[in-house]
Design a protein around this motif. Structure first.
Motif, PDB file in Angstrom:
ATOM      1  N   LEU A   1       0.838  -1.061   0.025  1.00 53.65           N
ATOM      2  CA  LEU A   1       0.398  -0.505   0.067  1.00 53.65           C
ATOM      3  C   LEU A   1       1.123   1.329  -0.305  1.00 53.65           C
ATOM      4  CD1 LEU A   1      -2.762  -1.311   2.823  1.00 53.65           C
ATOM      5  CD2 LEU A   1      -2.856  -0.562  -0.160  1.00 53.65           C
TER       6      LEU A   1
ATOM      7  N   ALA B   1       0.878   3.790  -2.670  1.00 52.51           N
ATOM      8  CA  ALA B   1       0.385   5.312  -2.128  1.00 52.51           C
ATOM      9  C   ALA B   1       1.846   6.828  -2.732  1.00 52.51           C
ATOM     10  CB  ALA B   1       0.561   5.735  -0.796  1.00 52.51           C
ATOM     11  N   THR B   2       3.080   5.844  -3.022  1.00 52.51           N
ATOM     12  CA  THR B   2       4.349   6.505  -3.738  1.00 52.51           C
ATOM     13  C   THR B   2       3.558   6.735  -5.019  1.00 52.51           C
ATOM     14  OG1 THR B   2       6.094   5.713  -1.508  1.00 52.51           O
ATOM     15  CG2 THR B   2       6.580   6.959  -4.264  1.00 52.51           C
TER      16      THR B   2
ATOM     17  N   CYS C   1       1.085   6.917  -6.375  1.00 54.21           N
ATOM     18  CA  CYS C   1       0.091   7.802  -6.853  1.00 54.21           C
ATOM     19  C   CYS C   1       0.352   9.122  -6.724  1.00 54.21           C
ATOM     20  CB  CYS C   1      -1.232   7.101  -5.601  1.00 54.21           C
ATOM     21  SG  CYS C   1      -2.075   5.892  -6.688  1.00 54.21           S
TER      22      CYS C   1
END
Length: 313
Positions: free
Chosen positions: A198, A202-203, A205
């Motif tokens: 995750l 997230a990185t 994104c």
């Protein structure tokens, strides 16, 4: 029932396909550049007028945002390598990433990845770990770009079924990558746990949001032809889905021609499709300038360190 000739025949077919794709990659890039040059030549009166109305501060902002992305890319690699038991310090990954940026512009479009992998292998990272790293560096960004691009276009109302389909495909792709990453056949020293995955998503994104914002700054720098007729979310979605289209076009090195055409279809307004594609292509100059600036900063730091001598702090 298969015969002994089936394997050699399939091998010959695969070799032929690879040669065809190699030829297409070499031919497509100059043809795409010629097409963009032709469109730019026909739109030159308008572009001459646009040049005088360009907001240079926004172009500079786009370049600075892209320079900042060179801090996020090694973070992605750091999360991957630490997650599979092949830890390399972030500072080392940053240095390798920036030092190898010129290889990104060699014919073929793969040499930045190849040169980084060679550097990491010399540091002790195994081929299995490097294979996982390379796959994740392609699969996760593509899935995240599809998801975010489809979501942005869906919220902007600029597309019908295509936008939600892209978003769903991106989520499915990210989930499939996670399942594949956990497969025992990889025989990794450490299993990639879901909180780390995750964090990886997230990185990337965050990377895409900064990249799309850089494109937004660049696009907004030409008010004479853009006129603010495309909502922000539409610009984000157009950029991300155009990148995916260029990424999956194996015959187009770095998606050249494909990225510009797809983005032009989404963003065509005052300009023709060809003129819009040429304007989109100008963003590559911003990216090139940012890459050169990052590489120059690294060279300057190295020069200062050498001048400081062995006792310099």
């Amino acid at each position: 029932m298969t015969t002994h000739d089936d394997a050699p025949a399939s091998a010959r077919a695969a070799a032929t396909l690879r040669r065809v794709l190699a030829v297409l990659r070499w031919l497509f890039a100059p043809l795409a550049l010629l097409a963009l040059a032709w469109a730019g030549w026909h739109a030159r009166p308008l572009f001459a007028l646009v040049a005088g109305q360009t907001d240079r501060a926004l172009v500079l902002a786009a370049m600075l945002l892209w320079i900042s992305l060179h801090l996020l890319t090694p973070l992605f690699t750091w999360i991957v390598l630490h997650g599979i038991g092949a830890g390399v310090p972030y500072r080392t990954l940053l240095r390798i990433h920036v030092a190898r940026l010129p290889a990104r512009y060699l014919p073929g479009g793969i040499w930045h990845t190849v040169s980084r992998a060679m550097d990491l292998h010399r540091l002790g990272v195994t081929r299995r770990h490097l294979s996982v790293m390379v796959v994740l560096e392609h699969a996760v960004p593509a899935g995240a770009a599809l998801m975010l691009g489809g979501l942005a276009l869906s919220l902007s109302g600029a597309a019908t079924w295509l936008a939600p389909a892209a978003a769903v495909a991106g989520v499915v792709g990210l989930a499939a990558t996670w399942v594949a990453l956990r497969h025992p056949a990889l025989r990794l020293a450490r299993r990639f746990e879901w909180p780390r995955y995750l964090g990886l998503v997230a990185t990337i994104c965050g990377f895409w949001l900064v990249a799309a914002t850089a494109f937004l700054c660049y696009w907004s720098a030409f008010p004479l032809v853009v006129r603010g007729d495309a909502p922000v979310l539409q610009l984000y979605g157009a950029y991300l889905l155009a990148w995916v289209a260029g990424f999956v076009s194996v015959f187009a090195p770095q998606g050249i021609g494909v990225f510009e055409s797809v983005a032009g279809l989404f963003l065509r307004g005052t300009l023709t499709l060809g003129g819009t594609a040429v304007l989109v292509a100008g963003f590559r100059i911003v990216v090139l300038g940012a890459d050169l600036a990052a590489f120059g900063i690294l060279c300057a730091c190295r020069l200062l360190r050498r001048r400081g001598g062995p006792d310099a702090h």
